[in-house]
Write a protein that holds these residues in place. Structure first.
Motif, PDB file in Angstrom:
ATOM      1  N   GLY A  67      56.465  41.820  32.347  1.00  0.00           N
ATOM      2  CA  GLY A  67      56.133  43.216  32.075  1.00  0.00           C
ATOM      3  C   GLY A  67      54.974  43.699  32.924  1.00  0.00           C
ATOM      4  N   ALA A  68      53.990  42.816  33.150  1.00  0.00           N
ATOM      5  CA  ALA A  68      52.847  43.185  33.979  1.00  0.00           C
ATOM      6  C   ALA A  68      53.276  43.444  35.420  1.00  0.00           C
ATOM      7  N   ALA A  69      54.262  42.668  35.902  1.00  0.00           N
ATOM      8  CA  ALA A  69      54.763  42.891  37.266  1.00  0.00           C
ATOM      9  C   ALA A  69      55.409  44.270  37.385  1.00  0.00           C
ATOM     10  N   TRP A  70      56.153  44.688  36.341  1.00  0.00           N
ATOM     11  CA  TRP A  70      56.779  46.007  36.361  1.00  0.00           C
ATOM     12  C   TRP A  70      55.717  47.100  36.332  1.00  0.00           C
ATOM     13  N   LEU A  71      54.732  46.964  35.473  1.00  0.00           N
ATOM     14  CA  LEU A  71      53.655  47.951  35.395  1.00  0.00           C
ATOM     15  C   LEU A  71      52.843  47.992  36.685  1.00  0.00           C
ATOM     16  N   PHE A  72      52.687  46.835  37.311  1.00  0.00           N
ATOM     17  CA  PHE A  72      51.966  46.792  38.580  1.00  0.00           C
ATOM     18  C   PHE A  72      52.693  47.613  39.645  1.00  0.00           C
ATOM     19  N   ILE A 103      42.915  53.762  38.595  1.00  0.00           N
ATOM     20  CA  ILE A 103      44.233  53.166  38.863  1.00  0.00           C
ATOM     21  C   ILE A 103      44.083  51.825  39.575  1.00  0.00           C
ATOM     22  N   ILE A 104      43.138  51.753  40.528  1.00  0.00           N
ATOM     23  CA  ILE A 104      42.903  50.489  41.239  1.00  0.00           C
ATOM     24  C   ILE A 104      42.425  49.410  40.266  1.00  0.00           C
ATOM     25  N   LEU A 105      41.516  49.785  39.349  1.00  0.00           N
ATOM     26  CA  LEU A 105      41.043  48.834  38.348  1.00  0.00           C
ATOM     27  C   LEU A 105      42.195  48.356  37.464  1.00  0.00           C
ATOM     28  N   PHE A 106      43.072  49.284  37.075  1.00  0.00           N
ATOM     29  CA  PHE A 106      44.229  48.931  36.256  1.00  0.00           C
ATOM     30  C   PHE A 106      45.159  47.986  37.010  1.00  0.00           C
ATOM     31  N   LEU A 107      45.332  48.248  38.313  1.00  0.00           N
ATOM     32  CA  LEU A 107      46.166  47.381  39.139  1.00  0.00           C
ATOM     33  C   LEU A 107      45.616  45.957  39.170  1.00  0.00           C
ATOM     34  N   ILE A 108      44.303  45.846  39.285  1.00  0.00           N
ATOM     35  CA  ILE A 108      43.679  44.524  39.327  1.00  0.00           C
ATOM     36  C   ILE A 108      43.911  43.778  38.017  1.00  0.00           C
ATOM     37  N   ILE A 110      46.328  44.263  35.572  1.00  0.00           N
ATOM     38  CA  ILE A 110      47.707  43.882  35.265  1.00  0.00           C
ATOM     39  C   ILE A 110      48.336  43.024  36.360  1.00  0.00           C
ATOM     40  N   GLY A 111      47.717  43.005  37.541  1.00  0.00           N
ATOM     41  CA  GLY A 111      48.247  42.182  38.625  1.00  0.00           C
ATOM     42  C   GLY A 111      47.852  40.726  38.514  1.00  0.00           C
ATOM     43  N   PHE A 112      46.923  40.438  37.602  1.00  0.00           N
ATOM     44  CA  PHE A 112      46.425  39.073  37.466  1.00  0.00           C
ATOM     45  C   PHE A 112      47.516  38.122  36.969  1.00  0.00           C
ATOM     46  N   ALA A 113      48.287  38.564  35.951  1.00  0.00           N
ATOM     47  CA  ALA A 113      49.317  37.694  35.366  1.00  0.00           C
ATOM     48  C   ALA A 113      50.437  37.359  36.349  1.00  0.00           C
ATOM     49  N   PRO A 114      51.086  38.357  36.989  1.00  0.00           N
ATOM     50  CA  PRO A 114      52.128  37.983  37.963  1.00  0.00           C
ATOM     51  C   PRO A 114      51.583  37.218  39.158  1.00  0.00           C
ATOM     52  N   LEU A 115      50.316  37.473  39.524  1.00  0.00           N
ATOM     53  CA  LEU A 115      49.719  36.721  40.624  1.00  0.00           C
ATOM     54  C   LEU A 115      49.628  35.243  40.289  1.00  0.00           C
ATOM     55  N   LEU A 116      49.246  34.933  39.041  1.00  0.00           N
ATOM     56  CA  LEU A 116      49.180  33.535  38.620  1.00  0.00           C
ATOM     57  C   LEU A 116      50.564  32.893  38.616  1.00  0.00           C
ATOM     58  N   THR A 117      51.574  33.678  38.225  1.00  0.00           N
ATOM     59  CA  THR A 117      52.941  33.151  38.222  1.00  0.00           C
ATOM     60  C   THR A 117      53.374  32.772  39.626  1.00  0.00           C
ATOM     61  N   PHE A 118      53.166  33.684  40.576  1.00  0.00           N
ATOM     62  CA  PHE A 118      53.566  33.401  41.956  1.00  0.00           C
ATOM     63  C   PHE A 118      52.725  32.275  42.561  1.00  0.00           C
ATOM     64  N   LYS A 119      51.464  32.194  42.147  1.00  0.00           N
ATOM     65  CA  LYS A 119      50.618  31.099  42.634  1.00  0.00           C
ATOM     66  C   LYS A 119      51.163  29.759  42.157  1.00  0.00           C
ATOM     67  N   GLN A 120      51.587  29.703  40.877  1.00  0.00           N
ATOM     68  CA  GLN A 120      52.135  28.471  40.333  1.00  0.00           C
ATOM     69  C   GLN A 120      53.433  28.082  41.039  1.00  0.00           C
ATOM     70  N   LEU A 121      54.239  29.062  41.437  1.00  0.00           N
ATOM     71  CA  LEU A 121      55.463  28.763  42.173  1.00  0.00           C
ATOM     72  C   LEU A 121      55.161  28.073  43.489  1.00  0.00           C
ATOM     73  N   VAL A 122      53.971  28.354  44.042  1.00  0.00           N
ATOM     74  CA  VAL A 122      53.587  27.773  45.330  1.00  0.00           C
ATOM     75  C   VAL A 122      52.883  26.434  45.145  1.00  0.00           C
TER      76      VAL A 122
END
Length: 353
Positions: A67-72, A103-108, A110-122
């Motif tokens: 959901g965070a990725a969609w909101l991002f 908006i930039i603060l909000f992006l930071i 909500i972007g934290f969760a999908p960023l961790l997901t993609f980091k774990q994939l790597v």
């Protein structure tokens, strides 16, 4: 998403210890055997290896990441729209920097969760337990995971285990825990939590005791679900994601990895979640590969007395990243998933505009 490591479980209601009296009958026989059979990674006269369990709370973390990725994506388009309109088209005013900054603060955030997901994939950091039962030597092997340290391999004696059932506060479910307790001080030396909310913990302990203490023909297995996987599953994320799909209660396992419409439709809708779960299967440290385990193995690999479907050639090819049907299914499914995912963001933007 890099999900939180489950805390070291405290001792709950003690069930029994190994070789302590008779083995209780299954409380929920059909459901438990079906679930236990689907959790089996491999089983033979030497060892039984369980897949890591992803419980309901961890699934909620993955859904939150999705959901965070969609909101991002939605917020990113809003930022681009606002920036283009008020910084380029219309005359610049200092007050405009405030909503842009928000908006930039909000992006930071909500972007934290999908960023961790993609980091774990790597990075593929190991965080979940594959529990190995060594029948011949009467031992249990597993990896203890810490946040900032490498996983620690443990090999403990089965006879030293104390099994308990812990009921989580605020949630109506019970899980099985295995402990090694210092008899002099009462302190916990080792604790393994299976964290499986969909499985009766008493039945799980009965299953473990039956494997470790009884002949092969006494262990109840459903071969429709008890299907072996290659020991080393690290080469193909897609093949491991197939396991994530098959672990759901409404799916049968697919040992040949043939094309199935239901599997492909799932790729087209929530491939993000299955890939995240597949990464957990792929990255979880495998105690069966540890040298201390390897030198204890005695079975010659022939005539497995346990009723489990062996690794098929198609599954072996899938895990070696050489099964083209698996690749086509996932690549096309991900492409369709990404198309409607991005399309939904664009549609909302058009409505706003």
């Amino acid at each position: 998403m890099i999900l939180p490591i489950p805390p070291i479980p405290s001792i709950g209601k003690i069930i029994s210890r190994p070789f302590e009296g008779g083995i209780p009958s299954f409380k929920e026989k059909n459901a438990s055997i079906k679930r236990l059979s689907s959790l089996i990674h491999e089983i033979n006269p030497d060892y039984l290896l369980f897949h890591p369990v992803i419980n309901s709370i961890q699934n909620l973390w993955l859904l939150a990441s999705y959901g965070a990725a969609w909101l991002f994506g939605q917020s990113l388009f809003i930022l681009l729209f606002v920036s283009f309109k008020y910084l380029i088209i219309e005359e610049f005013e200092l007050i405009v920097l405030f909503p842009i900054g928000m908006i930039i603060l909000f992006l930071i955030l909500i972007g934290f969760a999908p960023l961790l997901t993609f980091k774990q994939l790597v990075v593929k950091k190991s965080r979940y337990n594959k529990v190995l039962l060594l029948k011949q030597t009467q031992q249990i092997a597993y990896y203890e995971h810490n946040r900032k340290q490498a996983s620690i391999f443990h090999l403990i004696n089965y006879k030293d285990i104390t099994a308990s059932v812990r009921r989580n506060e605020g949630l109506v479910y019970e899980v099985l825990n295995l402990h090694v307790i210092d008899e002099l001080t009462g302190d916990l030396i080792h604790s393994i939590s299976f964290e499986d909310m969909r499985l009766n913990p008493y039945d799980q302990w009965s299953f473990i005791r039956t494997y470790m203490e009884r002949p092969a023909d006494e262990l109840p297995l459903n071969p429709e679900f008890a299907q072996a996987c290659p020991t080393d599953m690290s080469q193909s994320l897609f093949a491991c994601s197939d396991i994530a799909q098959a672990s759901k209660e409404y799916y049968l396992k697919n040992p040949t990895h043939e094309f199935r419409l239901g599997d492909w439709a799932r790729c087209c809708t929530i491939s993000y979640l299955d890939l995240a779960e597949g990464n957990i299967y792929q990255s979880s440290a495998n105690p069966a590969l540890h040298p201390e385990v390897q030198r204890r193995l005695m079975w010659d690999g022939q005539n497995n007395p346990y009723n489990i479907l062996p690794v098929t050639a198609e599954r072996q090819a899938a895990f070696a990243n050489q099964n083209q049907a698996v690749k086509r299914k996932w690549y096309s499914g991900i492409a369709i998933n990404a198309t409607w995912f991005i399309g939904s963001i664009l549609y909302v933007m058009l409505v706003i505009a």
